[in-house]
Motif scaffolding. Structure first.
Motif, mmCIF file in Angstrom:
data_model
loop_
_atom_site.group_PDB
_atom_site.id
_atom_site.type_symbol
_atom_site.label_atom_id
_atom_site.label_comp_id
_atom_site.label_asym_id
_atom_site.label_seq_id
_atom_site.Cartn_x
_atom_site.Cartn_y
_atom_site.Cartn_z
ATOM 1 N N SER A 106 5.084 6.329 -12.470
ATOM 2 C CA SER A 106 4.681 5.882 -11.132
ATOM 3 C C SER A 106 3.165 5.692 -11.098
ATOM 4 O O SER A 106 2.444 6.258 -11.918
ATOM 5 C CB SER A 106 5.132 6.885 -10.085
ATOM 6 N N THR A 107 2.718 4.895 -10.126
ATOM 7 C CA THR A 107 1.308 4.479 -10.166
ATOM 8 C C THR A 107 0.512 4.964 -8.955
ATOM 9 O O THR A 107 1.060 5.242 -7.887
ATOM 10 C CB THR A 107 1.222 2.942 -10.233
ATOM 11 N N ALA A 108 -0.813 5.030 -9.168
ATOM 12 C CA ALA A 108 -1.786 5.302 -8.108
ATOM 13 C C ALA A 108 -2.904 4.284 -8.301
ATOM 14 O O ALA A 108 -3.505 4.249 -9.366
ATOM 15 C CB ALA A 108 -2.322 6.722 -8.248
ATOM 16 N N THR A 109 -3.115 3.462 -7.280
ATOM 17 C CA THR A 109 -4.158 2.429 -7.437
ATOM 18 C C THR A 109 -5.141 2.510 -6.280
ATOM 19 O O THR A 109 -4.755 2.848 -5.146
ATOM 20 C CB THR A 109 -3.533 1.009 -7.476
ATOM 21 N N LYS A 110 -6.389 2.200 -6.589
ATOM 22 C CA LYS A 110 -7.423 2.291 -5.555
ATOM 23 C C LYS A 110 -7.180 1.192 -4.532
ATOM 24 O O LYS A 110 -6.871 0.054 -4.868
ATOM 25 C CB LYS A 110 -8.799 2.135 -6.217
ATOM 26 N N ASN A 111 -7.301 1.547 -3.236
ATOM 27 C CA ASN A 111 -7.069 0.589 -2.167
ATOM 28 C C ASN A 111 -8.123 0.854 -1.088
ATOM 29 O O ASN A 111 -7.903 1.680 -0.198
ATOM 30 C CB ASN A 111 -5.646 0.813 -1.631
ATOM 31 N N GLY A 112 -9.272 0.238 -1.225
ATOM 32 C CA GLY A 112 -10.390 0.535 -0.322
ATOM 33 C C GLY A 112 -10.797 1.982 -0.501
ATOM 34 O O GLY A 112 -10.996 2.453 -1.624
ATOM 35 N N SER A 113 -10.833 2.702 0.633
ATOM 36 C CA SER A 113 -11.220 4.112 0.523
ATOM 37 C C SER A 113 -9.987 5.004 0.289
ATOM 38 O O SER A 113 -10.099 6.221 0.212
ATOM 39 C CB SER A 113 -11.935 4.546 1.806
ATOM 40 N N SER A 114 -8.810 4.387 0.221
ATOM 41 C CA SER A 114 -7.577 5.160 0.018
ATOM 42 C C SER A 114 -7.031 4.945 -1.391
ATOM 43 O O SER A 114 -7.566 4.168 -2.173
ATOM 44 C CB SER A 114 -6.496 4.723 1.011
ATOM 45 N N VAL A 115 -5.910 5.637 -1.650
ATOM 46 C CA VAL A 115 -5.195 5.443 -2.911
ATOM 47 C C VAL A 115 -3.760 5.057 -2.568
ATOM 48 O O VAL A 115 -3.144 5.660 -1.682
ATOM 49 C CB VAL A 115 -5.216 6.739 -3.753
ATOM 50 N N ARG A 116 -3.263 4.029 -3.244
ATOM 51 C CA ARG A 116 -1.902 3.544 -2.982
ATOM 52 C C ARG A 116 -0.947 4.128 -4.024
ATOM 53 O O ARG A 116 -1.192 4.019 -5.230
ATOM 54 C CB ARG A 116 -1.908 2.014 -3.072
ATOM 55 N N LEU A 117 0.117 4.758 -3.538
ATOM 56 C CA LEU A 117 1.115 5.359 -4.447
ATOM 57 C C LEU A 117 2.405 4.546 -4.417
ATOM 58 O O LEU A 117 2.890 4.187 -3.336
ATOM 59 C CB LEU A 117 1.422 6.798 -4.018
ATOM 60 N N ASP A 118 2.934 4.259 -5.603
ATOM 61 C CA ASP A 118 4.251 3.624 -5.730
ATOM 62 C C ASP A 118 5.050 4.442 -6.737
ATOM 63 O O ASP A 118 4.550 4.724 -7.839
ATOM 64 C CB ASP A 118 4.110 2.180 -6.225
#
Ligand code: FAD
Length: 352
Positions: A106-118
């Protein structure tokens, strides 16, 4: 850290003999989460057993268990855990990496000031009742196999993805959980980016293996006592002999007792090794879960044989323990993965 097992047992025993025992059969039959038991444990402060005293916990348990919240958890969550208001759970196993939790896909990607989890998490115990998930993903940017997060269950994009109707541990609400574009703040990270394996192995593994072994030993102990009581009290009317008058039955009960005591002795030695930072502490941590998990399946297999036809009745409880005991062997690290790790350690090879 204080160590006063008899005080802790004074808190646990009335709950175990009361609300837990009272609801056990219904929880198993209906496969529903044991809310009454968890609430009682929380009210007695036992959900904060290993939480630090500074946040209101009991400060018990071994060092690594305390570290998992002390080192990495936000203070408000730590206080809620200690006060029995917060239940969090491990979300390591995935549809992709299966039981090999050290290699999440599963992934964690930077999304502005947040982190996106899938993610597609395959098994999350207490999934519908937990306030947060201790969650593994691939790192955001760093090298390494994984990063750990504390993901609130109500995070948008995180959803329960199925139901649980298991063979054993039927009340544990263990369900798949999916994340699609779920956003968490960077502060949700537990430890450094890419340092997930160290968190898993140094903090989670010792407490998980020790607690898992203790659970297997609890199942063995109860089954041994119930089986012995059944053997002593069940009689053949035609000659007045008890089951326990049969040498084969006594030998089976003896093997149950022996295997239970072997597992407990190894667990106690594991705790000694951890408490004194002995050189063989890692080996013992690996061994205690493998041994207790396997011995529990053997003890419950014997229990089913000795209690005969009564074993098939739900009221004796041995069949429930027989089903529950199976889980430890496949809960990651599975017994076979542990055998591989132990074999590497004994052959002088790098374990992880
Ligand atoms: C009741 C229950 C509750 C659970 N709760 C949680 C939870 O809260 N959080 C969580 O993250 N997970 C949880 N799990 C999942 C568990 O930790 C395992 O990941 C899962 O049971 C593995 O199932 P699988 O079919 O994916 O195994 P697979 O990986 O497909 O394994 C199948 C077989 O291959 C063997 N195998 C796999 N890898 C190796 C290896 N390297 N060496 C030797 N043999 C190997 C296994 O031992 C097993 O016998 C739970 C499981 C159960 C049964």
């Amino acid at each position: 850290m204080s160590h006063n097992p008899s005080k802790i047992l004074e808190l646990v025993e009335p709950i175990a003999a009361g609300v837990v025992a009272e609801h056990a059969i219904r929880v198993d039959r209906e496969g529903r989460f044991p809310e009454e038991a968890v609430s009682a444990l929380g009210a007695a402060g036992l959900l904060g057993l290993v939480s630090a005293r500074e946040v209101g916990g009991l400060g018990e348990g071994h060092r690594a268990a305390a570290l998992v919240v002390e080192k990495h958890g936000p203070e408000a969550v730590r206080r809620d855990v200690a006060a029995g208001r917060h239940l969090s759970t491990l979300a390591f196993s995935e549809a992709g990496s299966r039981s090999q939790f050290w290699a999440p896909t599963s992934t964690a990607t930077k999304n502005g000031s947040s982190v996106r989890l899938d993610a597609k998490k395959s098994w999350v115990t207490s999934a519908g009742h937990a306030a947060a998930y201790v969650w593994s993903s691939r790192p955001v940017a760093a090298a390494g196999a994984s990063t750990i997060w504390l993901v609130p269950a109500k995070t948008q994009g995180v959803r329960l993805d199925g139901a649980f109707d298991g063979l054993g541990l039927r009340g544990n609400d263990s369900r798949p959980v999916a994340a699609e574009a779920a956003l968490v703040p960077e502060s949700a990270r537990l430890g450094a980016d890419g340092a997930g394996l160290a968190v898993m192995l140094e903090i989670v593994l010792p407490i998980f293996n020790v607690m898992n072994a203790a659970c297997s030993i609890g199942l063995m102990e109860t089954a041994t006592q119930r089986t012995a009581a059944h053997a002593a009290s069940s009689r053949f009317e035609h000659d007045g002999a008890a089951l326990a008058d049969l040498p084969t039955i006594r030998a089976y009960v003896a093997r149950m007792r022996l295997k239970t005591d072997l597992a407990r002795a190894l667990l106690l030695d594991t705790l000694d090794a951890l408490e004194t930072a002995r050189g063989d502490a890692v080996l013992r941590v690996l061994e205690c879960k493998a041994a207790a998990g396997e011995l529990a399946t053997e003890v419950l297999d014997i229990g089913m044989r000795v209690t005969g036809g009564a074993a098939f009745r739900r009221d004796l409880g041995v069949e429930r323990q027989f089903r529950d005991a199976r889980a430890a062997t496949v809960m990651a690290p599975t017994t076979d993965a542990l055998y591989d790790f132990i074999g590497k350690a004994v052959c002088g090879m790098p374990v992880f």
